[in-house]
Every structure is written in C-alpha cells, then in structure tokens.
Design an enzyme around this catalytic site. Structure first.
Site, PDB file in Angstrom:
ATOM      1  N   LYS A  41       0.830  -1.213   0.000  1.00 46.90           N
ATOM      2  CA  LYS A  41       0.000   0.000   0.000  1.00 46.90           C
ATOM      3  C   LYS A  41       0.860   1.256   0.000  1.00 46.90           C
ATOM      4  O   LYS A  41       0.634   2.176  -0.786  1.00 46.90           O
ATOM      5  CB  LYS A  41      -0.921   0.000   1.223  1.00 46.90           C
ATOM      6  CG  LYS A  41      -1.626   1.328   1.462  1.00 46.90           C
ATOM      7  CD  LYS A  41      -2.455   1.321   2.709  1.00 46.90           C
ATOM      8  CE  LYS A  41      -1.708   1.599   3.978  1.00 46.90           C
ATOM      9  NZ  LYS A  41      -1.517   3.009   4.337  1.00 46.90           N
ATOM     10  N   ASN A  42       1.837   1.302   0.883  1.00 45.83           N
ATOM     11  CA  ASN A  42       2.586   2.551   1.031  1.00 45.83           C
ATOM     12  C   ASN A  42       3.501   2.833  -0.160  1.00 45.83           C
ATOM     13  O   ASN A  42       3.810   3.989  -0.438  1.00 45.83           O
ATOM     14  CB  ASN A  42       3.373   2.559   2.345  1.00 45.83           C
ATOM     15  CG  ASN A  42       2.436   2.722   3.540  1.00 45.83           C
ATOM     16  OD1 ASN A  42       1.272   3.066   3.375  1.00 45.83           O
ATOM     17  ND2 ASN A  42       2.942   2.453   4.725  1.00 45.83           N
ATOM     18  N   CYS A  81      -4.153   7.944   9.955  1.00 44.81           N
ATOM     19  CA  CYS A  81      -4.435   7.336  11.253  1.00 44.81           C
ATOM     20  C   CYS A  81      -4.035   8.278  12.376  1.00 44.81           C
ATOM     21  O   CYS A  81      -2.999   8.938  12.308  1.00 44.81           O
ATOM     22  CB  CYS A  81      -3.662   6.034  11.407  1.00 44.81           C
ATOM     23  SG  CYS A  81      -4.499   4.644  10.667  1.00 44.81           S
ATOM     24  N   ARG A  97       1.417  14.301  13.577  1.00 45.84           N
ATOM     25  CA  ARG A  97       2.207  13.895  12.414  1.00 45.84           C
ATOM     26  C   ARG A  97       2.573  15.120  11.591  1.00 45.84           C
ATOM     27  O   ARG A  97       1.949  15.413  10.575  1.00 45.84           O
ATOM     28  CB  ARG A  97       1.435  12.850  11.601  1.00 45.84           C
ATOM     29  CG  ARG A  97       1.187  11.599  12.421  1.00 45.84           C
ATOM     30  CD  ARG A  97       0.386  10.560  11.685  1.00 45.84           C
ATOM     31  NE  ARG A  97       1.148   9.787  10.728  1.00 45.84           N
ATOM     32  CZ  ARG A  97       0.672   8.737  10.082  1.00 45.84           C
ATOM     33  NH1 ARG A  97      -0.561   8.333  10.290  1.00 45.84           N
ATOM     34  NH2 ARG A  97       1.420   8.086   9.217  1.00 45.84           N
ATOM     35  N   ASP A 120       4.619  -0.059  12.080  1.00 44.46           N
ATOM     36  CA  ASP A 120       3.336  -0.573  11.593  1.00 44.46           C
ATOM     37  C   ASP A 120       3.095  -2.037  11.986  1.00 44.46           C
ATOM     38  O   ASP A 120       2.027  -2.576  11.721  1.00 44.46           O
ATOM     39  CB  ASP A 120       3.247  -0.428  10.058  1.00 44.46           C
ATOM     40  CG  ASP A 120       2.997   1.012   9.645  1.00 44.46           C
ATOM     41  OD1 ASP A 120       2.821   1.871  10.535  1.00 44.46           O
ATOM     42  OD2 ASP A 120       2.987   1.290   8.431  1.00 44.46           O
ATOM     43  N   ARG A 161      -8.687   0.110   5.086  1.00 39.81           N
ATOM     44  CA  ARG A 161      -7.796   1.091   4.444  1.00 39.81           C
ATOM     45  C   ARG A 161      -6.548   0.407   3.900  1.00 39.81           C
ATOM     46  O   ARG A 161      -5.946   0.892   2.942  1.00 39.81           O
ATOM     47  CB  ARG A 161      -7.342   2.143   5.463  1.00 39.81           C
ATOM     48  CG  ARG A 161      -8.389   3.165   5.822  1.00 39.81           C
ATOM     49  CD  ARG A 161      -7.786   4.224   6.707  1.00 39.81           C
ATOM     50  NE  ARG A 161      -6.480   4.596   6.180  1.00 39.81           N
ATOM     51  CZ  ARG A 161      -5.533   5.212   6.868  1.00 39.81           C
ATOM     52  NH1 ARG A 161      -5.745   5.539   8.110  1.00 39.81           N
ATOM     53  NH2 ARG A 161      -4.389   5.503   6.320  1.00 39.81           N
TER      54      ARG A 161
HETATM   55  C1  UD1 Z   1       4.784   6.346   6.700  1.00 40.23           C
HETATM   56  C2  UD1 Z   1       3.765   5.254   6.493  1.00 40.23           C
HETATM   57  C3  UD1 Z   1       3.253   4.749   7.836  1.00 40.23           C
HETATM   58  C4  UD1 Z   1       4.406   4.344   8.733  1.00 40.23           C
HETATM   59  C5  UD1 Z   1       5.445   5.454   8.813  1.00 40.23           C
HETATM   60  C6  UD1 Z   1       6.703   5.021   9.561  1.00 40.23           C
HETATM   61  C7  UD1 Z   1       2.767   5.903   4.393  1.00 40.23           C
HETATM   62  C8  UD1 Z   1       1.583   6.442   3.682  1.00 40.23           C
HETATM   63  N1  UD1 Z   1       2.664   5.806   5.713  1.00 40.23           N
HETATM   64  O1  UD1 Z   1       4.122   7.420   7.335  1.00 40.23           O
HETATM   65  O2  UD1 Z   1       2.397   3.644   7.594  1.00 40.23           O
HETATM   66  O3  UD1 Z   1       3.912   4.101  10.035  1.00 40.23           O
HETATM   67  O4  UD1 Z   1       5.861   5.848   7.493  1.00 40.23           O
HETATM   68  O5  UD1 Z   1       7.275   3.900   8.957  1.00 40.23           O
HETATM   69  O6  UD1 Z   1       3.754   5.517   3.796  1.00 40.23           O
HETATM   70  N2  UD1 Z   1       8.008  13.599  11.081  1.00 40.23           N
HETATM   71  C9  UD1 Z   1       8.283  14.919  11.359  1.00 40.23           C
HETATM   72  N3  UD1 Z   1       8.213  15.839  10.341  1.00 40.23           N
HETATM   73  C10 UD1 Z   1       7.890  15.488   9.072  1.00 40.23           C
HETATM   74  C11 UD1 Z   1       7.607  14.142   8.774  1.00 40.23           C
HETATM   75  C12 UD1 Z   1       7.678  13.218   9.814  1.00 40.23           C
HETATM   76  O7  UD1 Z   1       8.591  15.266  12.500  1.00 40.23           O
HETATM   77  O8  UD1 Z   1       7.836  16.367   8.199  1.00 40.23           O
HETATM   78  C13 UD1 Z   1       8.103  12.565  12.144  1.00 40.23           C
HETATM   79  C14 UD1 Z   1       6.773  11.891  12.424  1.00 40.23           C
HETATM   80  O9  UD1 Z   1       6.023  12.597  13.368  1.00 40.23           O
HETATM   81  C15 UD1 Z   1       7.226  10.553  12.953  1.00 40.23           C
HETATM   82  C16 UD1 Z   1       8.502  10.271  12.162  1.00 40.23           C
HETATM   83  O10 UD1 Z   1       8.919  11.538  11.667  1.00 40.23           O
HETATM   84  O11 UD1 Z   1       7.554  10.627  14.309  1.00 40.23           O
HETATM   85  C17 UD1 Z   1       8.333   9.310  10.996  1.00 40.23           C
HETATM   86  O12 UD1 Z   1       7.272   9.735  10.175  1.00 40.23           O
HETATM   87  P1  UD1 Z   1       7.216   9.409   8.612  1.00 40.23           P
HETATM   88  O13 UD1 Z   1       8.274   8.413   8.295  1.00 40.23           O
HETATM   89  O14 UD1 Z   1       7.176  10.682   7.865  1.00 40.23           O
HETATM   90  O15 UD1 Z   1       5.818   8.705   8.502  1.00 40.23           O
HETATM   91  P2  UD1 Z   1       4.755   8.865   7.349  1.00 40.23           P
HETATM   92  O16 UD1 Z   1       5.448   9.100   6.050  1.00 40.23           O
HETATM   93  O17 UD1 Z   1       3.687   9.793   7.776  1.00 40.23           O
END
Ligand code: UD1
Length: 433
Positions: A23-24, A118, A123, A306, A398
């Site tokens: 999915k991701n 979620c 986030r 996850d 989802r």
């Molecule tokens: C993606 C996945 C999600 C998975 C996560 C971590 C998708 C659609 N979702 O989410 O299923 O749980 O990776 O493997 O691919 N952060 C910041 N600033 C930012 C971006 C992130 O501080 O601009 C922090 C987040 O709060 C979190 C960490 O970085 O603590 C990791 O987040 P991130 O890897 O970005 O997760 P997602 O891409 O949202």
C-alpha cells in the site's frame, strides 16, 4: 451501513496466503504516475480503500484513470486540468501529501488539503515543506490547505532532521524534474522508498542511492511511459506471520520479499516460532507457547512501527514479561485498552508497553482504533476463547484487502456482517458452534 467482523477464536491458521502489493509504495507510485503525460500501467496494486481514495483524487483533477482489473490500473496525466485537491475523503489519507510533491514537480504549483491519516500521534510535515522550500518553492498553509508554487525548482542539498518516509518520497517527487542535482541526507530507507525510486527511474528519472541514507536525484527534462509492478506489502505479510504464530498454526506466506521481513522474522524466531525462508515466501509455524522479548520500533531496517500492535498482541499471550518501545509515533498504544478487555495484562508508561504474558484471551466487543491496531485486534479475536466482534473495520480496510476472506481461507472462523445485526450475529454463532 458500517460493517464489523465477528470472530470465533481458537482455530489455528493453516495453509497458504498470497500477499498483495505494498500500500505505502503504491500511494507514492500512483502520485508519481501523474508526472508524465504518457500512459503508465501499474500492476500488483492492492485493492484497498486508501488506494481507491487516491485514485479518485487523481481523477478529480482530470487525470485519466483506467482500472484494468482489481490490481491493475492505467493512468494518463496529460488530461490534468487542475492542481487543487480538496475533497473530504482526501483528508482521511496521509498520502494525499504525495500529490503536492508530484504536482509541484510537474506543474510548479499545487494546492492540497492538509493530510489526516491514522490518529497515532501528531504527524507534522515540516520536513516535506522544508524540502520543497529548499528546491525554491514558496509554501503557505491557509484555510486547511497547503499551497505551494515556484517559478523554477532547483536542486539542493537537503538534510532531514528526522528520518521520514513521507518527506523522502515527496522530495524525490518534487525534485526529479528540477534543474540540477538534489541530495537527500538522512533519508528513510524503507523498501517502498526504493520501489518509488525504481518506478520513477523506469519513467526516465535519474535517482541513485534509494535504500541508503543518501539519495541523489539528477533532474531530467521529462518523464515517459512505463509499466511497473509494485513490491509485496511488508506489513500485510508481517501481520499474517504474527497471526500464524499467535494461533499456533502453520502458514506459507507467498509473494513476499523475505529480506523485507527480517526484523519481524528475527523476533519471531527469538521467541520460539519457526520461520523458514524461501525465495519469495516465508513459512511461519508455532506449536508451544512462545517466549518474551524486548522490541523497539525504528526506521527500516529496524522493527517497523506498523507491526507494533500485532507483535505486542502476540507477546501479550507469550510467557514472561516483554517490553515494546514505540519510538516513531507517540500515540500508538490506543489498542491496549481493548486488548485489556480481552484479558491482556499490559501497562503503558510513556512510549513503553510493559507486557505480562497471559495464557489466553477471552472474546469481547471491541473497536479498531486505527489501521494496524485494528488488524492486531482481529488476531487477538482469532486466538480468544469465544466470540469477538471488531467494529470500525473501515480502518482495517484502508490497508488490508479481503482480510476476512484470507483469514477464513486459512481456517479462521470469522465473517463480515453489518454492525449490531443481531440476526447475523445469531446465524454466525449457530454455524460456529
Ligand atoms: C509512513 C507510512 C506509515 C508508517 C510510517 C513510519 C505511508 C503512507 N505511511 O508514514 O504507515 O507508520 O511511514 O514507517 O507511507 N516527522 C516529522 N516531520 C515530518 C515528517 C515526519 O517530524 O515532516 C516525524 C513523524 O512525526 C514521525 C517520524 O517523523 O515521528 C516518521 O514519520 P514518517 O516516516 O514521515 O511517517 P509517514 O510518512 O507519515
């Protein structure tokens, strides 16, 4: 009408299950697909809600989306007439932000509703926006929308303050047609990052180093047609691995890349499960009660956040005291209250769950708090004594295609029925006894 799962626990899972596309990875790839004006064909697409929401969003701005089957789609971005995406359901999926990177990269402007996804903690997307700005874009947040535009995008050196999957993919999208070279340092290394980079390269992009913490992107003038098959879903596979172990079953999980599952396999082996690796399958079985361990979620190749609720559910049934530390998202233990209602003994202190293993769960009426926790609660129901109902399964849908059907094919006793439909509940109970 909202549905729920009803489960009668106690059946060990046996047989074979085929894992769908990631999915991701698919979310990043679908966004990337609109960046060329030629037709792109994508295969091994998971038929899950997040994907369908993103496809609807892509269609809403004028791209041509042609579903060739449940797992195959053709996209043509030449008909895009709008760069504003603002409709209700797009807020529900996290990956709506990939459309920002894709549209900004292609048209130098985009306006997308702020993402939701979620509720597993705050986030932020500051790293994504920092990346866009470093490429020369202006970014404003107004009225719940992110508005970004640039006269020209120019490659730059971008150091991510936190390892972010989303920011890494978004910066790859925004920069692959920028002027000159972009370097992302402290990049995320998840398998789906490599898959999105491979897909972009198959369209003519020039991205090197994906899968390491330094990714180099040399801007190209245009992207072209491609045919691409998405990698298997690491988390769907991991969920079935845990379900096989938790039910003391024996399951061959097919269409996987065992390397992507290593962090999960190692922990299962450590607590006493059997994990056998084949070229594109893993077989997981367990006979006795499993043991305890310590787990900390980390960016890839660490243990995936996850998979945290699923493994915690398994440890809650294992012998001894385990700890699970969540280091990625701060609010990812919401399912613990539900598990406690089924008999688990878990105490959460900050970002650590201290789990005293119990010998069994009992069925209860529970609610899925989010996607992965929802899947974990289904696994709990498969093990529990008696009947369990899990509602809010739209979360599970989802990210899991035919979750109930795949479980049933492995011998689980479960069904999808309308919420609180007493007749259906009684029918299921009569059949299940
Ligand atoms: C993606 C996945 C999600 C998975 C996560 C971590 C998708 C659609 N979702 O989410 O299923 O749980 O990776 O493997 O691919 N952060 C910041 N600033 C930012 C971006 C992130 O501080 O601009 C922090 C987040 O709060 C979190 C960490 O970085 O603590 C990791 O987040 P991130 O890897 O970005 O997760 P997602 O891409 O949202």
């Amino acid at each position: 009408m909202e549905n729920q799962f009803i489960i009668k626990g106690g059946n060990p899972l046996h047989g074979e299950v085929v894992i769908g596309g990631a999915k991701n990875a698919a979310l990043g790839i679908l966004a990337a697909a609109i960046m060329t004006d030629e037709t792109v064909t994508i295969d091994n697409l998971p038929n899950v809600r997040d994907i369908n929401v993103l496809l609807t969003a892509i269609e809403s701005i004028g791209a041509t989306v042609n579903r060739l089957g449940p797992h195959e789609v053709q996209i043509n971005g030449s008909t895009i007439s709008d760069v504003t995406i603002d409709y209700d359901s797009i807020r529900k999926i996290r990956a709506s932000y990939y459309l920002l990177g894709a549209l900004l990269g292609k048209y130098k402007r985009a306006q997308v509703a702020l993402p939701g996804g979620c509720d597993i903690g705050s986030r932020p997307i500051d790293q994504h926006l920092k990346g866009f700005r470093a490429l020369g874009a202006t970014v404003n947040i107004e009225y719940g929308m992110i508005n970004t535009f640039a006269d020209q995008l120019t490659g730059n050196h971008i150091y991510l303050d936190v390892v972010s999957v989303g920011a890494t993919i978004n910066i790859m999208l925004a920069s692959c047609m920028a002027e000159g070279r972009t370097v992302i340092e402290n990049a995320a290394k998840e398998p789906h990052i490599v898959d999105v980079a491979n897909f972009l390269n198959s369209m003519g992009a020039n991205i090197k180093g994906a899968g390491t913490d330094k990714i180099r992107i040399d801007g190209v003038k245009r992207l072209h047609a491609s045919e691409y098959s998405i990698i298997p879903d690491q988390i769907e596979a991991g969920t079935f691995m845990v379900a096989a172990a938790a039910t003391k079953g024996d399951v061959l999980i097919r269409n996987v890349i065992p390397k992507h599952l290593e962090a999960i396999s190692v922990k299962l082996i450590e607590i006493g499960a059997n994990v056998e690796e084949f070229d594109d399958a893993v077989r997981v079985s367990a006979t006795d009660r499993l043991g305890h361990t310590q787990i900390k979620t980390l960016p890839y190749p660490g243990f995936p956040t996850d998979m945290q609720p699923q493994i915690a559910t398994l440890l809650a049934l294992s012998n001894g005291t385990s700890t699970v530390t969540e280091s990625i998202f701060e609010n990812r233990f919401k399912y613990v209250d539900e598990l406690t209602r089924m008999g688990a003994n878990i105490k959460v202190e900050g970002n650590v769950a201290i789990i005293e293993g119990v010998t069994g769960f009992t069925g209860a009426s529970i609610s899925a708090p989010d996607l992965r926790a929802g899947a974990a609660l289904v696994v709990a129901g498969l093990v529990a004594d008696g009947f369990t109902t899990v509602d809010s399964i739209h979360f599970i849908e989802r990210g899991y295609e035919d979750f109930d059907k795949k479980m049933t094919a492995l011998g689980a006793c479960m069904e999808k029925i309308p919420v609180d439909d007493e007749r259906e509940i009684q029918k299921f109970k009569m059949k299940a006894v």
